[in-house]
Design a protein around this motif. Structure first.
Motif, short mmCIF file in Angstrom:
data_model
loop_
_atom_site.label_atom_id
_atom_site.label_comp_id
_atom_site.label_asym_id
_atom_site.label_seq_id
_atom_site.Cartn_x
_atom_site.Cartn_y
_atom_site.Cartn_z
N PRO A 244 -9.07 -1.04 -36.03
CA PRO A 244 -9.39 -2.47 -35.81
C PRO A 244 -10.38 -2.97 -36.86
CG PRO A 244 -10.68 -1.11 -34.32
CD PRO A 244 -9.85 -0.15 -35.14
N THR A 245 -10.18 -4.17 -37.34
CA THR A 245 -11.13 -4.84 -38.22
C THR A 245 -11.31 -6.27 -37.73
OG1 THR A 245 -9.36 -5.49 -39.75
CG2 THR A 245 -10.54 -3.45 -40.24
N LEU A 246 -12.48 -6.82 -37.98
CA LEU A 246 -12.75 -8.19 -37.56
C LEU A 246 -11.89 -9.17 -38.34
CD1 LEU A 246 -16.64 -7.96 -37.38
CD2 LEU A 246 -15.06 -8.12 -35.44
N THR A 247 -11.27 -10.08 -37.63
CA THR A 247 -10.42 -11.08 -38.27
C THR A 247 -11.25 -12.00 -39.15
OG1 THR A 247 -8.91 -11.03 -36.37
CG2 THR A 247 -8.77 -12.94 -37.83
N GLY A 248 -10.82 -12.20 -40.36
CA GLY A 248 -11.54 -13.06 -41.29
C GLY A 248 -11.13 -14.51 -41.16
N GLY A 249 -11.90 -15.40 -41.82
CA GLY A 249 -11.56 -16.81 -41.86
C GLY A 249 -11.94 -17.60 -40.63
N LEU A 250 -12.69 -16.99 -39.69
CA LEU A 250 -13.11 -17.70 -38.50
C LEU A 250 -14.56 -18.18 -38.67
CD1 LEU A 250 -11.64 -15.32 -35.76
CD2 LEU A 250 -10.64 -17.41 -36.68
N PRO A 251 -14.92 -19.29 -38.03
CA PRO A 251 -16.29 -19.80 -38.19
C PRO A 251 -17.35 -18.79 -37.77
CG PRO A 251 -14.90 -21.43 -37.13
CD PRO A 251 -14.10 -20.17 -37.19
N ASN A 252 -17.10 -18.08 -36.66
CA ASN A 252 -18.04 -17.07 -36.16
C ASN A 252 -17.23 -15.91 -35.57
OD1 ASN A 252 -20.77 -18.54 -36.35
ND2 ASN A 252 -19.52 -19.99 -35.20
N ASN A 253 -17.36 -14.76 -36.18
CA ASN A 253 -16.70 -13.56 -35.68
C ASN A 253 -17.52 -12.34 -36.15
OD1 ASN A 253 -14.88 -11.90 -34.42
ND2 ASN A 253 -13.46 -11.83 -36.16
N PRO A 254 -18.29 -11.76 -35.26
CA PRO A 254 -18.37 -11.99 -33.82
C PRO A 254 -19.07 -13.31 -33.49
CG PRO A 254 -20.04 -10.45 -34.50
CD PRO A 254 -19.18 -10.67 -35.72
N ALA A 255 -18.86 -13.77 -32.26
CA ALA A 255 -19.44 -15.03 -31.82
C ALA A 255 -20.26 -14.81 -30.56
CB ALA A 255 -18.33 -16.05 -31.54
N VAL A 256 -21.36 -15.56 -30.46
CA VAL A 256 -22.19 -15.56 -29.26
C VAL A 256 -22.14 -16.97 -28.69
CG1 VAL A 256 -24.51 -15.22 -28.33
CG2 VAL A 256 -23.70 -13.78 -30.19
N GLU A 257 -21.39 -17.14 -27.61
CA GLU A 257 -21.18 -18.47 -27.04
C GLU A 257 -20.72 -18.35 -25.61
OE1 GLU A 257 -18.59 -19.73 -30.11
OE2 GLU A 257 -16.80 -18.80 -29.25
N GLN A 258 -21.07 -19.36 -24.82
CA GLN A 258 -20.68 -19.44 -23.40
C GLN A 258 -21.01 -18.14 -22.66
OE1 GLN A 258 -16.73 -21.07 -22.73
NE2 GLN A 258 -16.83 -22.23 -24.64
N ASN A 259 -22.23 -17.64 -22.94
CA ASN A 259 -22.75 -16.44 -22.27
C ASN A 259 -21.91 -15.19 -22.54
OD1 ASN A 259 -24.94 -17.80 -20.99
ND2 ASN A 259 -23.50 -18.60 -19.47
N GLU A 260 -21.20 -15.18 -23.65
CA GLU A 260 -20.38 -14.02 -24.00
C GLU A 260 -20.57 -13.65 -25.46
OE1 GLU A 260 -16.50 -14.48 -21.04
OE2 GLU A 260 -16.34 -15.08 -23.14
N LEU A 261 -20.35 -12.37 -25.74
CA LEU A 261 -20.20 -11.89 -27.11
C LEU A 261 -18.70 -11.68 -27.33
CD1 LEU A 261 -22.24 -9.01 -28.77
CD2 LEU A 261 -19.86 -9.42 -29.28
N ARG A 262 -18.14 -12.37 -28.34
CA ARG A 262 -16.69 -12.38 -28.53
C ARG A 262 -16.32 -11.86 -29.91
NH1 ARG A 262 -15.65 -18.58 -26.21
NH2 ARG A 262 -16.11 -18.09 -24.00
N VAL A 263 -15.20 -11.16 -29.97
CA VAL A 263 -14.67 -10.72 -31.26
C VAL A 263 -13.16 -10.94 -31.29
CG1 VAL A 263 -16.45 -8.98 -31.73
CG2 VAL A 263 -14.39 -8.33 -30.48
N TRP A 264 -12.67 -11.21 -32.49
CA TRP A 264 -11.25 -11.29 -32.76
C TRP A 264 -10.91 -10.20 -33.77
CZ3 TRP A 264 -14.46 -15.20 -31.70
CH2 TRP A 264 -14.09 -16.14 -30.75
N LEU A 265 -9.86 -9.43 -33.48
CA LEU A 265 -9.57 -8.24 -34.25
C LEU A 265 -8.17 -8.26 -34.84
CD1 LEU A 265 -10.93 -5.59 -31.70
CD2 LEU A 265 -12.12 -6.48 -33.72
N ASP A 266 -8.07 -7.74 -36.06
CA ASP A 266 -6.77 -7.42 -36.66
C ASP A 266 -6.57 -5.92 -36.53
OD1 ASP A 266 -6.34 -10.05 -37.46
OD2 ASP A 266 -7.33 -9.75 -39.39
N LEU A 267 -5.35 -5.51 -36.20
CA LEU A 267 -5.05 -4.11 -35.97
C LEU A 267 -4.14 -3.58 -37.06
CD1 LEU A 267 -4.33 -4.22 -32.11
CD2 LEU A 267 -6.52 -3.94 -33.30
N ALA A 268 -4.52 -2.45 -37.64
CA ALA A 268 -3.69 -1.76 -38.62
C ALA A 268 -3.18 -0.47 -38.00
CB ALA A 268 -4.51 -1.47 -39.88
N PHE A 269 -1.85 -0.34 -37.95
CA PHE A 269 -1.23 0.83 -37.33
C PHE A 269 -0.88 1.85 -38.42
CE2 PHE A 269 -0.64 -2.61 -34.39
CZ PHE A 269 -0.80 -2.02 -33.13
N ALA A 270 -1.24 3.11 -38.15
CA ALA A 270 -0.96 4.18 -39.10
C ALA A 270 0.53 4.51 -39.10
CB ALA A 270 -1.78 5.40 -38.77
#
Length: 270
Positions: A244-270
């Protein structure tokens, strides 16, 4: 477009912190141990062993291989012939993600909590050794027990510490540390923006303690608090051979908002 989204609430993080107090106590207890004499079966002095003194009890019997304390260097003072033991303990820790509805920040930290920031409220207990008169006498008069020169000891032998408790507030943000690969390893870490100690006088003493606390947080504590939010959802789903790697091109990733810590991930399969 992200392949996977994951989030954790501040309530869940605080439950994890409480769990770790017993399962990983070394994350909360930082000690420069003193020493105590070691005797053989006949009562003869054979050396010194570490004596880990703290102000508050530490959860006993952590899992095998998990230490109870993290060793820190002892204090050195000018004119004192031996180093001084100490302890720093995070007795109670509470973290609050933006928009901050659990921690009331002091005015020194300019509330309300800014966007994409977290707040921490903690009780920090310090334990310091009292310096006996023998430690500040002339070198040829510095003796401990059994005629052992005190200046040759690694640290001052004491039986207890002078303890005091302070309430600490801090604000901070998340940052991503990427190590060289392949594949590159991304780690989500905590960074301190501001710190305030409640009601220490005079103000110069408060500023000095805050300076030391920030240095301790940045140098010893926060680097060890790596958030494995990239791998937790992967392991939970039972996926194998996935990077897993953090998805690029987002305003905040990881993000701290609405009482949550959020991440968006890209998955690379071997």
């Amino acid at each position: 477009m992200a392949d996977l989204y994951a989030a954790i609430t501040d309530d869940a993080v605080n439950r994890i912190i409480n769990f770790l107090h017993a399962r990983a106590p070394y994350l909360f207890n930082y000690v420069a141990p003193t020493v105590k004499p070691q005797l053989d079966d006949k009562g003869r002095f054979i050396g010194f062993v570490d004596n880990w003194l703290t102000c508050s009890p530490v959860a006993p019997n952590p899992p095998p291989g998990v230490p109870s304390y993290r060793r820190i260097p002892p204090f050195s003072l000018p004119g004192i012939a031996v180093k001084l033991p100490c302890s720093i303990q995070l007795v109670d820790v509470n973290i609050d993600f933006h928009p901050s509805d659990a921690v009331t920040l002091p005015v020194e930290l300019a509330p309300p909590l800014a966007e994409q920031r977290f707040a921490i409220q903690a009780m920090v207990q310090f334990g310091l050794a009292c310096v006996p008169p023998a430690a500040v006498q002339l070198p040829n008069m510095q003796f401990y027990a059994v005629d052992f020169p005190i200046q040759r000891l690694p640290v001052l032998p004491v039986d207890s510490l002078i303890c005091f408790l302070v309430e600490v507030f801090a604000t901070g943000h998340l940052l991503v540390d990427t190590s060289a690969g392949p594949p590159p390893l991304q780690q989500i870490k905590l960074a301190v923006d501001g710190l305030e100690i409640v009601d220490i006088a005079p103000s110069g003493l408060e500023q000095a303690v805050e300076c030391y606390l920030v240095a301790m947080l940045k140098g010893a504590i926060l680097p060890s608090l790596v958030l494995a939010l990239q791998t937790i959802p992967i392991n939970t789903l039972g996926l194998t051979s996935v990077t897993p790697t953090l998805t690029g091109g987002l305003p905040n990733n990881p993000a701290v908002e609405q009482n949550e810590l959020r991440v968006w991930l890209d998955l690379a399969f071997a």
